[in-house]
Design a protein around this motif. Sequence first.
Motif, mmCIF file in Angstrom:
data_model
loop_
_atom_site.group_PDB
_atom_site.id
_atom_site.type_symbol
_atom_site.label_atom_id
_atom_site.label_comp_id
_atom_site.label_asym_id
_atom_site.label_seq_id
_atom_site.Cartn_x
_atom_site.Cartn_y
_atom_site.Cartn_z
ATOM 1 N N GLU A 1 -12.295 3.208 7.400
ATOM 2 C CA GLU A 1 -13.269 2.548 6.710
ATOM 3 C C GLU A 1 -12.590 1.489 6.073
ATOM 4 O O GLU A 1 -13.234 0.437 5.526
ATOM 5 C CB GLU A 1 -13.847 3.584 5.614
ATOM 6 C CG GLU A 1 -14.947 3.299 4.806
ATOM 7 C CD GLU A 1 -15.399 4.287 3.925
ATOM 8 O OE1 GLU A 1 -15.234 4.272 2.648
ATOM 9 O OE2 GLU A 1 -15.931 5.376 4.586
ATOM 10 N N THR A 2 -11.234 1.645 5.521
ATOM 11 C CA THR A 2 -10.690 0.258 4.852
ATOM 12 C C THR A 2 -9.546 -0.469 5.545
ATOM 13 O O THR A 2 -9.003 -1.372 4.971
ATOM 14 C CB THR A 2 -10.017 0.972 3.561
ATOM 15 O OG1 THR A 2 -9.077 1.902 3.788
ATOM 16 C CG2 THR A 2 -11.230 1.628 2.430
ATOM 17 N N THR B 1 0.790 -1.217 0.035
ATOM 18 C CA THR B 1 0.047 -0.023 0.006
ATOM 19 C C THR B 1 0.768 1.292 0.006
ATOM 20 O O THR B 1 0.716 2.328 -0.801
ATOM 21 C CB THR B 1 -0.824 -0.129 1.373
ATOM 22 O OG1 THR B 1 -1.757 -1.075 1.184
ATOM 23 C CG2 THR B 1 -1.767 1.297 1.342
ATOM 24 N N GLU C 1 -6.434 0.781 5.476
ATOM 25 C CA GLU C 1 -5.292 0.989 4.414
ATOM 26 C C GLU C 1 -4.707 2.151 5.342
ATOM 27 O O GLU C 1 -5.147 3.138 5.500
ATOM 28 C CB GLU C 1 -5.825 1.517 3.126
ATOM 29 C CG GLU C 1 -4.913 1.414 2.205
ATOM 30 C CD GLU C 1 -5.794 1.671 0.832
ATOM 31 O OE1 GLU C 1 -5.363 0.577 -0.243
ATOM 32 O OE2 GLU C 1 -6.279 2.517 0.353
#
Length: 175
Positions: free
Chosen positions: A65-66, A20, A68
């Motif tokens: 939310e992710t 990422t 990430e």
Amino acid sequence: MILQAERIQLRPWREDDAETLFKYASDPEVGPRAGWPPHKSVEESLEIIRTVFGTETMWAVEWKETGEAIGCMGYLSSSASNLKIAENQAEVGYWIARPYWRKGICTEALQLVIDHCFHEKGITVLWGDYFLDNPASGRVMEKCGFVDTGEETLCPKLEIGSDKPVRVLRLKKEK
């Protein structure tokens, strides 16, 4: 240590963040605005996690939310700072992935670091700087209470832009 806000959390970087990190740090619009070259490989991103981000003063900005890692937020002690600052002071630094620009995320993350530095670490003054062609970075600091010192300087420790002036801002802890 994990620092929590509504949409994000600041957490330690993990080696499994390397893919990422590469996805966002390879963007040529991101790194040079913060003084570093775009990443060239996942392996390079992993090495950055191990050597640069693997400290107690650097956090991954995690989008809740992710889950990430969408950026980095942290501070440098006086000995590591690009600026000449006193021992009980620190310099903030940050970047956010381009898909998350102009959403207030950097401001939210910086406020977490300010609170941590002033209330947990005993730091009395925070400094920040930004390239003149990246005024959005300065606006993030100003939204968090930093004041423009009127000073411009060079940051010779930067990998990219060490020959470009930066504008210096300061935030003093309220007594």
